[in-house]
Enzyme design. Structure first.
Site, PDB file in Angstrom:
ATOM      1  N   GLY A 321     -12.300  92.564  75.118  1.00 40.15           N
ATOM      2  CA  GLY A 321     -10.909  92.933  75.367  1.00 40.15           C
ATOM      3  C   GLY A 321     -10.527  92.620  76.795  1.00 40.15           C
ATOM      4  N   GLU A 322      -9.672  93.443  77.384  1.00 35.52           N
ATOM      5  CA  GLU A 322      -9.207  93.310  78.768  1.00 35.52           C
ATOM      6  C   GLU A 322      -8.282  92.118  78.986  1.00 35.52           C
ATOM      7  OE1 GLU A 322     -13.321  95.031  80.867  1.00 35.52           O
ATOM      8  OE2 GLU A 322     -12.525  93.061  81.454  1.00 35.52           O
ATOM      9  N   GLY A 323      -8.156  91.225  78.001  1.00 33.88           N
ATOM     10  CA  GLY A 323      -7.427  89.982  78.200  1.00 33.88           C
ATOM     11  C   GLY A 323      -8.329  88.799  78.455  1.00 33.88           C
TER      12      GLY A 323
END
Length: 354
Positions: A321-323
């Site tokens: 995740g996180e981008g």
């Protein structure tokens, strides 16, 4: 639905499909066998069309990492304690997370947003938006995660982020998330919007064992049963309010806002895709502007993509995740633009066509 949100949705227009043959003709005239750059050519054509027939551009690009806490964490659906959400926000702002490294490598501006974290307000930071709608959500297995008002406020927060970026000259966006336990509401949203079953798509998230996955699936099923009337009612905002999260709603708003501003947006992994699915349920036209960046390693992701009829750009086994996947996708989007804009044609290069 609020008047402001209705006005935003009315501003989302489909792309001009008649531009695709124009893009293909240009790409076929570049010094290469036709179609030999594969999905990069498809991506270049999409970006040309999203831009309304202008030279495709994705720079400068920006990723928003939206953070929020979840009441369902009390059910033990994550290996990590809830305070990790705040700790990771601090890590993002200090530059120490995976997304910081990948965004810097790809030359992407990174911003962090508190959409719904627990605890005291964060200290000011030039790349941080302290725009908290509420301090976490309720437990979706016991009550609606958000009120309708909170959900719409989070959606409009995401829209405002996209609008601010567009006003600052940003040409492409990416989504990122942080929120301990947020794979649980994401799974519930996939089930509600796409008609999938918890047993089919519930995964380990941050590393649950088989028993933990089973308990997590049971919590998702409990939440779906509790809110079954809302799901059956077919109001996508009401579904998001009952089963989602503040950062998920914010990201859904970011997707809608990007489409309203005619900006391409790279959708990250499992949680960001749940936000995209919510945005698509609220405003189907957003699909014209969204690029699904990568195939999450969560085991439920394949049936989700099958239900959507979409194929991610990358399959690298990512599940952070996180981008992080969005950062990689934005680099590919830049590459696709450069192919379209900078490669020589057969005529300009004096190369014979096959």
């Amino acid at each position: 639905m609020s008047r402001v949100l209705s006005e935003v949705l009315a501003a989302v227009r489909p792309v001009d499909q008649s531009l695709f043959p124009v893009a293909k003709a240009h790409l076929d005239n570049l010094t290469k066998p036709r179609g030999s750059l594969g999905r990069l050519e498809e991506l270049a054509a999409r970006l040309f069309v999203i831009g309304g027939g202008a030279k495709p551009v994705v720079d400068p690009a920006r990723i928003y990492v939206c953070a929020g806490d979840h009441g369902v964490a009390a059910e033990g659906v994550s290996l990590f304690p809830q305070e990790v959400t705040r700790q990771m926000v601090a890590n993002f702002l200090a530059g120490g997370a995976g997304i910081n490294v990948l965004a810097a490598t790809a030359g992407i501006d990174l911003r962090v947003v508190d959409a719904g974290c627990l605890g005291d307000p964060f200290a000011p930071h030039p790349r941080f938006a302290g725009a908290r709608v509420a301090s976490g959500t309720a437990n979706l297995a016991e009550a609606p995660a958000m009120t309708r008002e909170q959900c719409e406020s989070a959606l409009l927060l995401g829209v405002s982020l996209a609008e601010a970026a567009a006003a600052e000259g940003v040409r492409a966006l990416g989504t990122g998330d942080m929120g301990i336990a947020n794979t649980t509401p994401s799974t519930a949203l996939f089930c509600a919007y796409l008609g999938l079953s918890p047993a089919e798509i519930t995964g380990p998230g941050t590393g649950l064992d088989a028993g933990g996955v089973g308990r997590k699936a049971a919590i998702v099923a409990k939440g779906l049963a509790l809110h079954a009337d809302v799901v059956a009612g077919g109001d996508p905002v009401a579904v998001l309010a009952c089963l989602g999260g503040l950062e998920i709603a914010c990201l859904a708003g970011l997707v809608i806002g990007a489409a309203a501003c005619r900006l391409p947006i790279a959708v990250d992994g499992f949680i960001s895709t749940a936000a995209y699915v919510a945005a698509r349920a609220i405003c189907p036209t957003v699909a014209d502007y969204a690029v699904v960046s990568h195939a999450s390693a969560e085991p439920g992701y394949a049936p989700i993509m099958a239900a959507l009829g979409q194929k991610p750009l990358l399959d690298l086994g990512l599940r952070l995740g996180e981008g992080t996947g969005a950062a990689l996708a934005l680099f590919l989007m830049r590459s696709a633009c450069n192919i379209y804009n900078d490669m020589a044609t057969f005529a300009s290069a004096g190369v014979s066509e096959g």
